[in-house]
Design a protein around this motif. Sequence first.
Motif, PDB file in Angstrom:
ATOM      1  N   GLN A  89       0.822  -1.204   0.000  1.00 48.30           N
ATOM      2  CA  GLN A  89       0.000   0.000   0.000  1.00 48.30           C
ATOM      3  C   GLN A  89       0.859   1.259   0.000  1.00 48.30           C
ATOM      4  N   LYS A  90       2.004   1.196   0.633  1.00 49.53           N
ATOM      5  CA  LYS A  90       2.908   2.341   0.696  1.00 49.53           C
ATOM      6  C   LYS A  90       3.219   2.878  -0.704  1.00 49.53           C
ATOM      7  N   LEU A  91       3.286   1.999  -1.681  1.00 50.54           N
ATOM      8  CA  LEU A  91       3.594   2.410  -3.052  1.00 50.54           C
ATOM      9  C   LEU A  91       2.367   2.877  -3.818  1.00 50.54           C
ATOM     10  N   SER A  92       1.206   2.395  -3.428  1.00 47.15           N
ATOM     11  CA  SER A  92       0.018   2.614  -4.249  1.00 47.15           C
ATOM     12  C   SER A  92      -0.485   4.047  -4.236  1.00 47.15           C
ATOM     13  N   ARG A  93      -0.146   4.818  -3.238  1.00 43.90           N
ATOM     14  CA  ARG A  93      -0.689   6.176  -3.121  1.00 43.90           C
ATOM     15  C   ARG A  93       0.269   7.268  -3.579  1.00 43.90           C
ATOM     16  N   ASP A  94       1.507   6.939  -3.853  1.00 44.15           N
ATOM     17  CA  ASP A  94       2.506   7.961  -4.147  1.00 44.15           C
ATOM     18  C   ASP A  94       3.237   7.609  -5.448  1.00 44.15           C
ATOM     19  N   ILE A  95       2.631   7.976  -6.577  1.00 45.72           N
ATOM     20  CA  ILE A  95       3.184   7.623  -7.887  1.00 45.72           C
ATOM     21  C   ILE A  95       4.572   8.237  -8.099  1.00 45.72           C
ATOM     22  N   PRO A  96       4.824   9.500  -7.741  1.00 47.58           N
ATOM     23  CA  PRO A  96       6.191  10.017  -7.902  1.00 47.58           C
ATOM     24  C   PRO A  96       7.227   9.211  -7.110  1.00 47.58           C
ATOM     25  N   LYS A  97       6.884   8.783  -5.893  1.00 49.66           N
ATOM     26  CA  LYS A  97       7.799   7.954  -5.096  1.00 49.66           C
ATOM     27  C   LYS A  97       8.001   6.614  -5.793  1.00 49.66           C
ATOM     28  N   LEU A  98       6.923   6.050  -6.333  1.00 46.24           N
ATOM     29  CA  LEU A  98       7.021   4.788  -7.066  1.00 46.24           C
ATOM     30  C   LEU A  98       7.998   4.911  -8.243  1.00 46.24           C
ATOM     31  N   ILE A  99       7.870   5.988  -9.004  1.00 42.19           N
ATOM     32  CA  ILE A  99       8.755   6.177 -10.155  1.00 42.19           C
ATOM     33  C   ILE A  99      10.198   6.307  -9.691  1.00 42.19           C
ATOM     34  N   ASP A 100      10.418   7.028  -8.607  1.00 42.72           N
ATOM     35  CA  ASP A 100      11.768   7.147  -8.051  1.00 42.72           C
ATOM     36  C   ASP A 100      12.316   5.780  -7.648  1.00 42.72           C
TER      37      ASP A 100
END
Length: 112
Positions: free
Chosen positions: A59-70
């Motif tokens: 879930q930590k990744l699912s809400r923050d697309i810029p963080k995911l891309i990083d």
Amino acid sequence: AGGGGGSASLPSSFGGGSWSGVVNLRTSGSMSSFIVDSFFGMVKDASVTRETLANVIPQKLSRDIPKLIDEILTRHVPLQRATWLIKVLVRINLVGHGSSSSSSSSSVAGAA
């Protein structure tokens, strides 16, 4: 206001099969980092199916697309897997933010 709690079918381009949503684990910071590290290890492993990955997205990744891309860039995730993961998480976010349940299922199932 629809939540992401239902079940939908993923199209074959997303790994097919049944999708139950994002894994919601309440963990400490170090455990959360371990889960994210493990998840990205699975993403980079071509023998792990997209269906399996779709069922264990932290879930930590699912809400923050810029963080995911990083994270994707930092961890050198292969382009095909990275593109698939971003598409899935964008769809999850669209489904979880005000779509009705009927359009939620179709938006996830109709993804290319």
